[in-house]
Each structure stands twice: as C-alpha cells, then as structure tokens.
Design an enzyme around this catalytic site. Structure first.
Site: not given
Lengths: 495, 358
Positions: B93, B163
């Site tokens: 990322e 999540h």
C-alpha cells in the site's frame, strides 16, 4: 453480473506447469542457487559422504522450461556441483560465536576471494532442495521417517484437511461468518514444519491460520469455537478466523493484514536470542517460524525483517507459502523476480526452494533450517511451492485460475502422496490409515458439537481487553466507572 | 436547467448549484438523460469508465483491479483501456500511494485503489507527509492534485477487525487533502468524478455495505457534484442530524421513527468531510437549536468531535442542548460484538429523544 473473463495467458508464461522458470538449471543441482548463500552453507565436507538428498536427477530440466518472456535476472552464480571440495579455497569465517549485538560480526571480505565457497565450522549440513516440477524422487529417497513419524504426519495433515472441509460446511450453514480462508492443499507445509517444533517455539501465521494452529497443538475444539465466536474459543471469541492465538502453544497469531506478522515474529525471535545470550538461559533455543505468502514478499515489511533478522542473526525461519496467487493476482505478474528464495541471499541468509506439496521434502528442509536457527546460525528463507485447492476465501468464486493448473496440483495432493509413500514403503497399512481418517472425523465432529454448545460471549466482554485495565475507560460524570455504566455499551452515555 | 449545468461544467464550475428536494434520492444530475437503476459499485464503475475516457492520462491501479476488483468496482476497465492504464500492483500500500503521488506530480490522474480502508495505514505516511504537503513545500511548483485514493470503508456485518474500519477521522486531521464520502450510487458517481478532476489529492471512502444494497437511478452521462457542499436531505425543525456514508440510512430510519413521536428531524449529509461545509450545518442548527452527529468510527477523536466543537463555537447561544454524538464504541472494531458496537437506529433514537427533551 458478468465478470468479463480475464484471460490469464499473459506473455510471461504460457502454462503454469512451468511455474518457476529455472534459468540456470544446472545451478539447481547444487545446494544453493546463489553463490552468496555459499557463504552460509557448507557443502559436504567429504565428497564421498552421501548427500542428504538425492541430487537432482541427471536429466536436468531442459531449457525449454525456461520462460520465454521471463528474462533471467542478473544472476551471477556459477553453477556449483553438489559435492564441492576444499580445493576451492574456502574462506573461513571467524568461528567465535558472534556476540549478541550481531552487527559486530566481521564482514566477510568478498572482494578478496575469487571463489566464494565458504565453509562454516559446523560443516555437516546441507539444506537443499530440488526445484521439482513433478513429485518424483520421493521414491528414490531412503526412508526418511519411521512408522510413528509417518502416522503422525498423516494424522496432522488429515486433521488439517478435515477441519477445513468442516469449516466450509459450517460456513455455508451460517454457523460461522466473516472472512474465512481455508488451507486445503497446503497442509504439507504446516505439518512439515510445525511438527518439528517444541512447545516453546513460536509460530506466526497469516489469515490462513487454522491449520497452523492445529499443527502447533491448539485443540480442534478451541479453534472451532473461536470460528463460531464462542467464549471457549482460543481467543475468547474476540479474534475470529483470522486471529488464532495461543499462549500455551505459542501461536502468536493470526494476522489479517499481510506482512504484519513478520516483524512480530522477528521480535519474538529476538527474545529467544536475548534470553540465551544475555540472560544466560543456556537452554533457551527457541525458534520462531513466520509463515506468509507470495504476495507478502513484495511488501516492505518483509524486506525490513529479512534485513533485521540477518543483521542480528535471529533464530527465525521465514517460510514462504508460495501458492502463486494473491487473491486474483498471479505471483508471476506481480513480482519482478518470482523466485522468492533468491531474496534471502540478498540479505545475507540462505534461501531455499522446496516442493511444498511433498511433506517429506518440506520436513527435511525444515529440519535443516530449524536446526540452523537453534544452533544460533541465523535465519533462513524457505520458499515452499504449493497451491490452495479452494479459492482465496469462502467468498471467492475462484474463477480466475486455470482449471489445468488446478488439476496439475490436485494430482499432487500431499495427503494422497504421503499415503502412497507410507503404503508403498510398508510403513503403514490401509487399515491403519483408515483408522486415522475415522478418528479425525470424530475429532472434528466433536469439535463442532462442542462449539455449538458453547456459550456466546456475554455483552460485558465487549469492553474487556481494550486496555489492560478495563476501567481504563475512565470515570463518567456520575462518578462511576464508565465501563460499568450500562449506557456505555448502548453508546448513548456521555463520553 | 440542464443547459446551465452544461455551461457551468464547460466553465469548470461544476454543477450550478440549486435547491435540493427533500429525499435521500435527490436528483442531482440533470433531470434529463438516461438514468438506469444501478447499485453503488456499478455507479463507481461508470464513473471510472468516464474518467478514463475523458482523460487519456488517467490511470487506475491497485490490488486486483484488473479482473474487476474484489468488489467489482473496476470491471471492464482493463479490457477497455488496456493494461498500461489499468493494472495490478503488488501488495504494498505504501508503494501504491507513493507511486500514485509520483504519477500525479508529473501531471497524470492517478486513481489508486486501496483494497480495504483498514489497509490504508501503511500508506498513511505517504498520504500525510507527501501527498498533503507536496504543493505546499514545493511552493506550488509541483502538486499531486491528480491523485485520488479510493478505499471501501465501514462495517459490513461480518467484517471483523480488519474489514470494517472507518478511518476517516485520521485523514480529516491533515491539511492539504480532501476527504469525500458518498451516501448512494448517484452521489458516488458525481462525487467521484469531481474528486478525480479536483486539483487536490482526495481520499474517497466508499461505504462497502452499500456496494450491492444501495440501488438508485443514476444518469448515464458524465456529471459532477460539487465538493465541500453539504446537503440537507430531509427538512425538519426540531433537531439537526449530521452524518455521512452508510450511516445516513440508519439515521433516516431513526428520523422516521422519531417523526412518529412528533419530532421533526433535519438530516444533513456532509458529503465532504474535509473541508466540510460549516455554513450549511450552522444554518440548520440556527434553525433547530439541537444537533446530533453519528458515525461508525469510535467516538473519541472521531470526526463528530470536530463538528461538535465547531458548532459550539459558532452557535453556542443558540444551542438548546449539548451536542450529541452517537458513534461506535471506544474499542477495536469487534467481530462477534458488532451489533453492540455499532451506532444503531435505537441508539440514535434514544439520543434524539434525550436531546429534544433536555
């Protein structure tokens, strides 16, 4: 909606059966593929002693398996034959055990040696494995395991497989929820490595961690309860599928985030070395295993930890479970040099590639790597080529992978391979193995029943374990501890 | 009306602003044009198609985007625009965002996808220290305005710790970037196109709960919605509710229930959290005298705190009750306890009543 079928035939490799291209096939007959790793490995000291592994068959993999579009990296290795002898002028590393602050180890003067075949003082072990495309040469090995070991390995792998299959069933029945990632097909790695560990050794895993926890010794009941979210689970129901921890068995998780576990494992390994060398607990030779996947090997944390571990010579083994896919991204298309084991020598540790569908090979490599770590020789990077039979998670329709590729690996199912080995070598009979299958089925069924009957965590558990002291939420305006105010859990308390 | 908007767009003014009717499914595109009923990920997909079509230096990249992404937001882009413009990145990322900043600095439109907002933290350094400060520290010689980072955020019912997080508060603390959160498919398409074309780096959080659940009529043409303008999606007179993203649907249910008790609620969608539209909210609070903020992120330090402080500064004497915040609890996002953690309709309803009866 229709998912436009994304043709995977990239120009990188035509078929995935030639998964790892071998630009220098000859090198793979040598113990280590990169010359740098010879610094840390000794070849066999006596040319006449048999190698631990049968060398790669003399019919070397033909160059046609070389990737057409994959250009070999700047690969400076000269192919070393398996039995290198002392006439190659070994450069001896100072044999004193390096002090705790590993950075004071003298640097090897690479430039002064034309031949970097360096011998370690221990000189007895060679960790090597062949880049095996097919599951051959197991039959050419001498029997590597005794009957007990064989049955233990078989039982562990069958437990892993049966457990994961039951997970899938329970998920589709709605008993567990969330994101669940199953380990079918990769059992050989978990069994091959973890069954060599002691209880005090630590294991750090990824989100695909059920089987690592099971192999390490966490009971199937505890894992199943955790999946169901019950209080009797190994993390009291607070972790879920991706976060299996066990203080008793030293399972340090379960990390949903890729790469996050590797620094944690590095720290755990540091502790072990510290205890041995600084606190002088002489028998502390605990090893840490860090499991992670191929996608993680492109992540910064991985490289940072390879550096630290090699720098400080930590007792850790980095195990890459290369199943070629990171959800939908093929490893070959995401990595500049897909041969992950080569990253080890770049940081100063040996890098080994092994066929991860073959539990015996994995076990041999694991023995060596774990042995190195226990003796204080530092970290190792082991790349296990494997495959997951199911999708990335239970929510993944798994449409992207080529069925031919799946079939190729399904034919190499580690459990059937081990079964065949055991039977062919008369280590066990069909009846023994069937008995084990049955026993495992019962264990798993019992685990489900246990989990079903376990209580759901009480609501008060919601606030526990955020801080060490749940009263760490402070005192409310009414003078009471906030965590005791029922409105706190309702979210309407004035905070 | 449409004509003014076309002119407005040509002049780079975005949509000409006008009063909005009072429902969540406001008509924000032009009234004309084909509008099909689609869900959130399809709307975002359309926006991305348009963005790549209209600017040949636009790129979409991230993890797994080329087959369509784990939420199907990027379906069809790779086939249509080619692998040179729509490509997968490795799992890094920090690298993805940093790379996007570089692309943007050279004048491209970089649309980076972070697979889940929970994974955005390695990139946090690049966003805060580089993206937000690029224009400032180069004295306007370079800027990474072409950067848009899209990430699905928020609870989804079964996501667990990693999540389901809502990290918008961390980014709202950074001067130099914009933070935008849509509430519905029509909003998402317009806002995303605005974000992509905005000359500042933007972090665009998409409520993943709504990817399939929210279905709305979305015009098929290219349209943009203005940033930094909050929208009153329901008129009321007793209390102002402020929220964003998926939480608005929960709040609207609470408003409907409160209506039965005779409490008239005004509901505001902030849309852009940074820089946020203080005037609209202030005007509403001046009308009602009470305000309640709701978001999924933990209450301490959440963006509701900023709204609360600003409103109190501006409207102190007008307020009839303390500013209420109904938010997630101060715990990591739980797995099994999610129903207790979330700011549900009942919690909001209780808070509405408590505030009104203060």
């Amino acid at each position: 909606m229709s998912l436009s079928h994304h043709h995977l035939n990239s120009n990188i490799l035509p078929t995935l059966s030639a998964t790892i291209p071998t630009p220098f096939p000859l090198v793979f007959s040598a113990p280590i593929v990169s010359f740098l790793s010879f610094i840390f490995y000794s070849p066999l000291s006596l040319p006449s002693s048999p190698p631990i592994f049968s060398p790669f068959p003399s019919s070397l993999p033909t160059r046609k398996k070389m990737a057409t579009a994959f250009s070999p990296s700047k690969f400076a290795a000269q192919p070393f034959p398996l039995n290198t002898t002392s006439q190659n002028n070994p450069l001896t590393i100072p044999t004193t055990a390096s002090p705790f602050l590993g950075s004071t180890r003298k640097l090897i003067r690479l430039s002064s040696s034309s031949n970097l075949n360096i011998r370690r003082r221990s000189g007895t072990v060679v960790a090597v494995s062949d880049v095996v495309k097919e599951n051959k040469s197991k039959s050419t090995l001498n029997l590597l395991i005794t009957k007990e070991e064989g049955l233990e390995l078989y039982e562990d792998m069958v437990l892993g497989r049966a457990f994961e299959d039951m997970c899938a069933q329970m998920y589709y029945r709605g008993k567990m929820f969330g994101f669940v990632h199953l380990y079918n097909g990769q059992e050989a790695i978990s069994t091959g490595f973890i069954k060599l560990l002691k209880q005090q050794d630590s294991v750090v895993s990824t989100y695909r961690d059920h089987v690592h926890a099971l192999s390490k010794g966490v009971s199937a009941r505890a894992v199943m309860s955790e999946l169901f979210g019950k209080t009797t689970g190994c993390c009291r129901g607070q972790g879920g599928s991706m976060h299996m921890f066990s203080r008793e068995h030293n399972v340090l998780g379960g990390f949903a985030f890729i790469g996050e576990g590797i620094p944690v494992a590095t720290g755990a390994a540091f502790t072990s070395k510290y205890k041995r060398e600084v606190l002088k607990e002489a028998d502390c030779d605990h090893v840490t295993l860090a499991f992670f996947g191929d996608g993680t090997c492109n992540n910064g944390q991985f490289f940072e930890c390879l550096n630290m571990a090699a720098l400080w010579k930590l007792p850790i083994v980095f195990v890459v479970e290369n199943n070629l896919w990171a959800i939908g991204m093929s490893h070959l298309r995401a990595t500049s040099d897909p041969q992950i084991y080569k990253k080890g020598p770049a940081f100063g540790m040996p890098g080994v590639h092994v066929n991860g569908m073959d539990v015996l090979k994995v076990r041999e490599v694991a023995k060596e790597a774990i042995g190195r770590a226990r003796r204080g020789e530092g970290p190792t990077l082991v790349e296990c080529e494997t495959y997951r039979f199911r999708g990335h998670s239970l929510a993944d329709p798994d449409e992207l992978r080529d069925p031919a590729e799946k079939a190729h690996y399904a034919a190499r199912d580690p459990i059937t391979a081990l079964k065949k080995y055991l039977i062919e070598n008369s280590l066990a009979s069909e009846a023994d193995l069937k008995a084990i299958d049955k026993k495992i089925d019962e264990v798993v069924e019992e685990a489900v029943e246990f989990a079903d009957e376990s209580p759901v965590p009480p609501r008060s558990q919601l606030l526990e374990n955020v801080f060490a002291d749940p009263k760490g939420f402070g005192i409310g305006p009414d003078g009471q501890y906030r965590c005791e105010d029922p409105k706190f859990t309702e979210g309407t308390a004035q905070v | 009306m449409g004509f003014r908007n076309i002119i407005g767009r040509r002049l780079g003014l975005g949509l000409v602003r006008r009063r909005k009717p009072f429902s969540t499914a406001t008509c924000d595109g032009d009234g004309n044009g084909n509008a099909k009923s689609i869900n959130l990920y399809s709307a975002i997909n359309q926006a991305l198609h348009i963005a790549l079509e209209t600017d040949n230096r636009a790129f979409v990249f991230g993890e797994d985007v080329s087959f369509g992404g784990v939420f199907r937001c990027t379906t069809g882009l790779a086939d249509r625009f080619g692998k040179a413009r729509v490509f997968n990145t490795p799992l890094c990322e920090q690298g993805i965002v940093g790379f996007g900043i570089g692309l943007a600095a050279m004048g491209n439109r970089a649309i980076a996808e972070i697979q889940f907002a929970d994974y955005i933290y390695p990139a946090f350094d690049q966003i805060v220290n580089e993206a937000a400060k690029f224009r400032y520290r180069s004295g306007n010689q370079f800027n990474c305005g072409g950067l848009t980072i899209r990430a699905p955020y928020g609870a989804v019912g079964h996501g667990g710790h990693y999540h389901s997080q809502s990290p918008e508060a961390f980014f709202c603390h950074v001067p130099g970037i914009k933070v935008v959160i849509p509430r519905s498919p029509r909003q998402a398409k317009g806002l995303l196109l605005s974000c992509i074309r905005d000359p500042n780096p933007v972090v665009f959080f998409e409520p993943k709960w709504l990817y399939r659940l929210a279905v709305e009529e979305v015009p098929e043409h290219d349209y943009m919605l203005p940033l930094s303008e909050a929208e009153v999606i329901r008129q009321g007179s007793d209390i102002t509710l402020v929220g964003w993203g998926a939480q608005l649907s929960v709040m609207e249910q609470a408003c409907n229930e409160a209506e039965k008790d005779g409490i008239s609620c005004e509901l505001i969608d902030l849309k852009t959290l940074l820089p946020w539209d203080k005037e609209t909210v202030e005007a509403s609070v001046r009308k009602t005298g009470r305000v309640l903020i709701s978001h999924e992120a933990p209450v301490t330090g959440g963006f509701g705190a900023e709204i609360s402080a600003s409103i109190v500064e501006r409207c102190f004497l007008r307020l009839e009750a303390p500013v209420a915040r109904v938010c997630g609890l101060d715990t990591p996002f739980p797995l099994v306890f999610e129903p207790f953690y979330m700011p549900t309709k009942n919690k909001i309803l209780d808070a509405i009543k408590a505030t009104v009866n203060y």
